[in-house]
Scaffold this active site. Structure first.
Site, mmCIF file in Angstrom:
data_model
loop_
_atom_site.group_PDB
_atom_site.id
_atom_site.type_symbol
_atom_site.label_atom_id
_atom_site.label_comp_id
_atom_site.label_asym_id
_atom_site.label_seq_id
_atom_site.Cartn_x
_atom_site.Cartn_y
_atom_site.Cartn_z
ATOM 1 N N ALA A 88 0.845 -1.207 0.000
ATOM 2 C CA ALA A 88 0.000 0.000 0.000
ATOM 3 C C ALA A 88 0.876 1.252 0.000
ATOM 4 C CB ALA A 88 -0.897 -0.010 1.234
ATOM 5 N N GLY A 126 0.540 -5.675 0.290
ATOM 6 C CA GLY A 126 -0.346 -5.666 -0.872
ATOM 7 C C GLY A 126 0.381 -6.069 -2.145
ATOM 8 N N GLU A 158 0.316 -9.705 -2.143
ATOM 9 C CA GLU A 158 -1.067 -10.138 -2.384
ATOM 10 C C GLU A 158 -1.430 -10.022 -3.867
ATOM 11 O OE1 GLU A 158 -2.634 -7.584 0.825
ATOM 12 O OE2 GLU A 158 -3.522 -9.409 1.636
ATOM 13 N N GLU A 198 2.088 -6.460 7.498
ATOM 14 C CA GLU A 198 0.992 -5.650 8.056
ATOM 15 C C GLU A 198 0.927 -5.693 9.577
ATOM 16 O OE1 GLU A 198 0.886 -7.505 5.420
ATOM 17 O OE2 GLU A 198 -0.154 -6.427 3.815
#
Ligand code: NAI
Length: 692
Positions: free
Chosen positions: A62, A103, A106, A126
């Site tokens: 992110a 992310g 991911e 995270e």
């Protein structure tokens, strides 16, 4: 600026993310990826797609600049992109070099195959912000690396080199050379997408596995909820259908995102970055080169400060008045390094290298060519004056002259030299080679390039620098003075040191105020109190604390202080003599003791910090509330999961905090002026605002 490029290599499209510094998945980049995928889908000549980044980063996750902004949730979201990948009919291969974090990983897990360079760093970090991977990471990772590895990675957030995961289904190939080339070849060979969500998770005895894992994770997590939520998600991946698991992940993510602990951890993350910014000092201010340093005084602080330079490979002179003091200081430094060798944290070679960088001297002339000098002599203005006059006489022009004073007026110290613009405070915390905090004290005349240089230097020697203006105690100690005096008042009113410390420690402080004083030496605060009494004869006398010092109860170093200590042991034992002194003092003052709850103890001590913090902010001694919080998290053992005193107040609501202060002002024997909410606090509370 283009953040994403599209190129057709025959029948394979290559979408390249290129958004410096680390391909953070901000809105622009997400749009670029979605457009690239759409373009490939619309082109009949394209059979497969490669999604890649730069040499430095596939993606760092992110975009932190988007945190707390609506952009973070704007379409296309990471979820939507991954759904597009899931629904796609053409294989998409991720080509990973550099990092694939959060992310970013991911996104790669949403692709249908992955090729990585062996040295690429992989993580779902995270948890370090008190969160869990909310883009399907907890559901997809166990399907490709197995439950145990996925659990370890998600709960620790640690980076793992791709080479270590080469045997898992996470990677279809781990290569040394060009990842894009390898990915294009693989993409060409794939006839259809293989979705990670369709893989099953192998775990024969899930119930026993998770029962054992829960015990372990719970113990390690302490007060933080995120690790256990991560575990719940991995358990869901192992025991529920994919879509059900995704629901567990989403619920866990929202729970953590809205909880106080993650807010505190994110506050610390951003607060540390904010510290580096000084509004009137431009980021491109030219820096003074620092190639060599000097430290004056080889005592408790000087020795530790010199070690910081040696650890960073910077040669450092260490100056004392007498050979004996110099030898003593060096012996302690060597012993410190030897302890690290014993613990396996340092090699003998490194020890020798570091000791060789520390150059003892008795002569100021030896410092003439050093780029910076830090004074750490006795806390006495007369002594400091002599030292700074000598430094002014010998140091080369442009050298930075710093003082480690913890209470004295830096502007006066600067005035002892003909170059006050080169003088700055560098307030290290004890033990100086260990504690991360560095208060950078900005004098009236300190030059901007001096400030910019020491901020950079702090990073080099692995400290967290926070700028403070000149006042008695700067930020941290000025606030702790109020906290300590409130702790003493609690003794007068009816509690014992062990109750105060116990309440604060259960709340999360590394050490309660009395144990902390015993560690630092009660004589240190006694000296400061005596100075305050002399400056202000009306000032309230701290009778109990003074009496303990008169009895030589200086703390651990004398075997007794607020507690009793056995030889060679730091365990604090409650002492009946201390209790007797406290009780006699109450009697003498005519106080009837009352029961005080843990909650009241914590509120009174933390709000004492907050009220002084508000004054410090309003006076401009601190640049921002988060700076105060970073000082407390990194220098005073304030619990990370609470985010610092100012954030505690923000989360409680400033109106409530102001109300509690007024309640405390009405307690029997209270100092009502002490509990008068600081003007800034009162104003923000009335406006419904926060400090941070
Ligand atoms: P210390 O007493 O352990 O060390 C002072 C050293 O300076 C002694 O070794 C002494 O021989 C030497 N010294 C005295 N006059 C000198 C001179 N004219 N030239 C060269 N060397 C001289 O004291 P400590 O605790 O290291 O404190 C030093 C400074 O650091 C003080 O300003 C203190 O306020 C500050 N400080 C102390 C902290 C602590 O926890 N002890 C924390 C932060 C700052």
């Amino acid at each position: 600026m283009t953040v994403c490029t599209y190129e057709a290599r025959g029948d394979v499209a290559v979408i390249r993310m290129d958004s410096p510094p680390v391909n953070g998945l901000g809105l622009e980049l997400r749009k670029g990826i979605a457009e690239g995928l759409a373009k490939a889908a619309a082109d009949a000549a394209i059979k497969a797609v490669v999604l890649t980044g730069t040499e430095k980063a596939f993606s760092g996750g992110a975009d932190i600049r988007e945190f707390n902004s609506p952009k973070m949730l704007a379409s296309p979201s990471l979820h939507e992109i991954i759904e597009t990948l899931d629904a796609g009919t053409r294989p998409v291969v991720a080509a990973i070099a550099g990092v694939a974090l959060g992310g970013g990983l991911e996104l790669a897990l949403g692709c249908h195959a992955r090729v990585a360079r062996g040295d690429a760093q992989i993580a779902l970090p995270e948890v370090k912000l008190g969160l869990l991977p909310g883009g399907g990471g907890t559901q997809r990772l166990p399907r490709v690396v197995g439950v145990q590895t996925a659990l370890d990675m998600v709960v620790s957030g640690a980076m793992v080199p791709a080479a270590k995961l080469a045997q898992t289904r996470l990677f279809d190939a781990v290569v040394d050379g060009d990842v894009v080339e390898a990915a294009v070849e693989l993409a060409r060979r794939m006839d259809k997408p293989q979705r990670v969500r369709d893989l099953s998770v192998e775990l024969p005895d899930a119930a026993a596995f998770f029962a054992a894992a829960r015990e372990k994770v719970k113990k390690a997590a302490g007060p933080l909820p995120a690790p256990m939520k991560c575990l719940e998600c991995i358990e869901a991946a192992a025991t529920l259908p994919f879509d059900e698991g995704m629901k567990v992940e989403q619920a866990g993510f929202m729970f953590l995102m809205n909880g106080p602990e993650s807010r505190a951890l994110r506050h610390a993350f951003f607060g540390e970055r904010a510290c580096m910014k000084i509004p009137d000092v431009p980021e491109d201010t030219p820096l003074r080169p620092i190639k060599s340093a000097a430290v004056i005084g080889a005592g408790t602080m000087g020795g530790g400060i010199a070690m910081n330079f040696a650890n960073a490979g910077i040669p450092v002179h260490l100056l004392e008045v007498k050979q004996e003091a110099l030898d003593k200081g060096l012996t302690i430094i060597r012993r410190n390094y030897e302890n690290q060798v014993k613990k396996g944290k340092l090699t003998q070679d490194r020890l020798d290298q570091r000791m060789a960088l520390i150059r003892p001297t008795l002569s100021y002339a030896d410092l003439a060519q050093d780029d910076i000098v830090i004074e750490a002599v006795f806390e006495d203005m007369g002594v400091k004056q002599k030292v700074f006059e000598q430094l002014d006489a010998v140091m080369k022009p442009g050298a930075i002259l710093a003082s480690n004073t913890s209470t004295l007026d830096l502007n006066r110290i600067a005035s002892f030299t003909k170059r006050p613009a080169d003088v700055v405070g560098l307030h290290f915390f004890s033990p100086a080679n260990v504690m991360r905090l560095l208060e950078v004290v900005r004098g009236e005349k300190t030059a901007k390039d001096v400030l910019a240089t020491v901020m950079k230097l702090a990073k080099t020697i692995r400290k967290l620098p926070v700028v403070a203006g000149v006042c008695d105690g700067f930020i941290g100690n000025r606030m702790i003075g109020k906290y300590a005096s409130e702790a003493l008042r609690l003794l007068d009113e009816g509690v014992l040191p062990q109750q105060v410390d116990g309440a604060l420690e259960r709340w999360g402080m590394a050490m309660g105020p009395f144990r902390m004083n015993d560690l630092a030496g009660n004589d240190v605060s006694w000296l400061i109190r005596k100075r305050h009494y002399a400056e202000d004869p009306q000032r309230r006398r701290e009778a109990v604390a003074d009496q303990l010092c008169e009895l030589g109860r200086y703390g651990q170093k004398t075997g007794k202080g607020w507690y009793r200590y056995e030889a060679g042991d730091r365990t604090a034992h409650p002492d009946s003599e201390v209790e007797r002194i406290i009780v006699e003092q109450r009697k003498a003052a005519g106080i009837t003791p009352r029961q005080i709850s843990d909650e009241e103890i914590v509120e009174r001590l933390v709000y004492a910090l907050v009220n002084e913090g508000a004054r410090i902010l309003e006076e401009g001694i601190a640049l921002r509330a988060s700076d105060i919080d970073m000082i407390y998290l990194n220098g005073y053992g304030f619990p990370l999961h609470r985010g610092g005193p100012m954030l505690v107040a923000d989360m409680a609501g400033l109106a409530r905090v102001a109300q509690r202060m007024q309640d405390f002002a009405r307690l029997p024997g209270a100092d009502s002026a002490f509990w008068q909410p600081a003007p800034l606090l009162a104003r923000l509370a009335a406006e419904g605002k926060t400090f941070n």
